[in-house]
Design an enzyme around this catalytic site. Structure first.
Site, short mmCIF file in Angstrom:
data_model
loop_
_atom_site.label_atom_id
_atom_site.label_comp_id
_atom_site.label_asym_id
_atom_site.label_seq_id
_atom_site.Cartn_x
_atom_site.Cartn_y
_atom_site.Cartn_z
N SER A 269 0.83 -1.21 0.00
CA SER A 269 0.00 0.00 0.00
C SER A 269 0.86 1.26 0.00
O SER A 269 1.94 1.30 0.61
CB SER A 269 -0.90 0.00 1.23
OG SER A 269 -1.58 1.23 1.36
N LEU A 270 0.37 2.29 -0.66
CA LEU A 270 1.05 3.59 -0.65
C LEU A 270 0.58 4.48 0.50
O LEU A 270 1.10 5.58 0.68
CB LEU A 270 0.81 4.32 -1.98
CG LEU A 270 1.37 3.66 -3.24
CD1 LEU A 270 1.09 4.52 -4.46
CD2 LEU A 270 2.87 3.40 -3.11
N SER A 271 -0.39 4.01 1.27
CA SER A 271 -0.92 4.82 2.37
C SER A 271 0.14 5.24 3.39
O SER A 271 0.15 6.39 3.83
CB SER A 271 -2.07 4.08 3.08
OG SER A 271 -3.19 3.99 2.22
N THR B 185 -8.34 -2.12 4.07
CA THR B 185 -8.38 -2.35 2.64
C THR B 185 -8.72 -3.82 2.36
O THR B 185 -9.07 -4.58 3.29
CB THR B 185 -7.05 -1.92 1.98
OG1 THR B 185 -7.17 -2.00 0.57
CG2 THR B 185 -5.86 -2.75 2.45
N LYS C 51 -12.93 -4.93 4.43
CA LYS C 51 -13.76 -3.73 4.62
C LYS C 51 -15.14 -4.05 5.19
O LYS C 51 -15.76 -3.19 5.82
CB LYS C 51 -13.90 -2.96 3.30
CG LYS C 51 -12.60 -2.31 2.84
CD LYS C 51 -12.81 -1.45 1.61
CE LYS C 51 -11.51 -0.83 1.15
NZ LYS C 51 -11.70 0.14 0.06
N GLY D 158 -17.31 -4.32 -12.86
CA GLY D 158 -17.08 -4.95 -11.56
C GLY D 158 -18.10 -4.46 -10.54
O GLY D 158 -18.67 -3.37 -10.68
N THR E 5 -19.87 -12.25 -12.18
CA THR E 5 -20.97 -13.07 -11.67
C THR E 5 -22.22 -12.21 -11.54
O THR E 5 -22.13 -10.99 -11.36
CB THR E 5 -20.62 -13.66 -10.29
OG1 THR E 5 -20.30 -12.59 -9.39
CG2 THR E 5 -19.43 -14.60 -10.39
#
Length: 274
Positions: free
Chosen positions: A14-16, A62, A66, A124, A150
């Site tokens: 992650s870039l967080s 993340t 969630k 999506g 789906t």
């Protein structure tokens, strides 16, 4: 020292931490931001210990936790309840869950008149897509086509409708004003690229690489990059923790661009990561 973390099964990528530690240093805050990489089996016991730690003041959640985090919270905001997902936690006298993904995405859209009259193709229907669909409906977008691998019931509306088959995506490309990709791969087959109009706005929520295979297929179209959503959802998180909004400056953007290129250097042919 106030400690903050991003929690996920690939949290180390992650870039967080880069974003928040940059802001902590810039605003001279006694705080630190790291990551906790958990799997489905370790999540429940680990998150309990993290939240019990008196030095933990906030978290970002993340993929794929969630929704799983919800049972560990005392309260959730109205948006998290409707989306059924939390990406930000504030720990004070109570443990509060907030969803800022929806707001983060909306902030990336151009502020043009009547943008909500545009026809949207949403590819999506996972957690991030739900947050995006939620804000589009909230802001008055009425013409939204959703394709998914789906069949899933479409939320945030009264009538009983379902997602369309992603294999039929070619039917909707030429009539879409905005195409939003929320899946990890390019959903548009090479033979169907010509169906996308030159004036269609393209958006991908994946932020590494910046120019995803989907976006790279359309060099002449206007684009919204995934890093924009990541930054815009981080601002309200920071505000919830510290009471003011941080600035996105050129230095931070330069650091993030360098980091994305470095992460790409670790990806080998076939998608393997060192």
């Amino acid at each position: 020292m106030k400690n903050f973390y991003v929690i996920g099964n690939n949290a180390s990528r992650s870039l967080s931490p880069i974003i928040f530690n940059y802001w902590f240093k810039k605003y001279k805050l006694k705080a630190s931001y790291g990551f906790k990489e958990l799997n489905s089996k370790s999540f429940n016991p680990s998150i309990k210990n993290i939240l019990k730690d008196e030095n933990t003041f906030g978290l970002n959640i993340t993929i794929p936790f969630k929704t799983k985090i919800l049972k560990h919270l005392d309260t959730t905001d109205i948006h998290a309840k409707k989306i059924n997902a939390v990406n930000c936690i504030v720990k004070k006298t109570k443990i509060s869950g907030i969803n800022t993904d929806w707001l983060g995405y909306f902030k990336t859209l151009p502020k043009t008149k009547n943008i909500n009259k545009k026809r949207v193709l949403l590819v999506g229907y996972g957690g991030a897509a739900l947050a995006i669909h939620y804000v589009l409906k909230k802001e008055g977008f009425k013409d939204i086509i959703i394709v998914n691998r789906t069949k899933r019931k479409i939320r945030f509306q009264k009538n009983n409708r379902f997602t369309k088959n992603i294999n039929d995506i070619h039917k909707y490309l030429s009539v879409s004003d905005i195409i939003i990709n929320t899946i990890p791969k390019n959903p548009i087959h090479k033979k169907n690229i010509r169906l996308v109009r030159k004036d269609t706005l393209l958006s991908d929520i994946v932020y590494s690489p910046k120019e995803t295979a989907f976006l790279k297929s359309f060099p002449n179209n206007k684009k919204i990059y995934g890093i924009s959503m990541l930054l815009q959802q981080a601002i309200p998180c920071f505000n919830l923790w510290f009471g003011f909004r941080p600035k996105i400056d050129s230095t931070l953007l330069e650091i993030l661009n360098r980091k994305i290129k470095w992460q790409l250097s670790l990806v080998l042919p076939g998608g393997l990561v060192l």
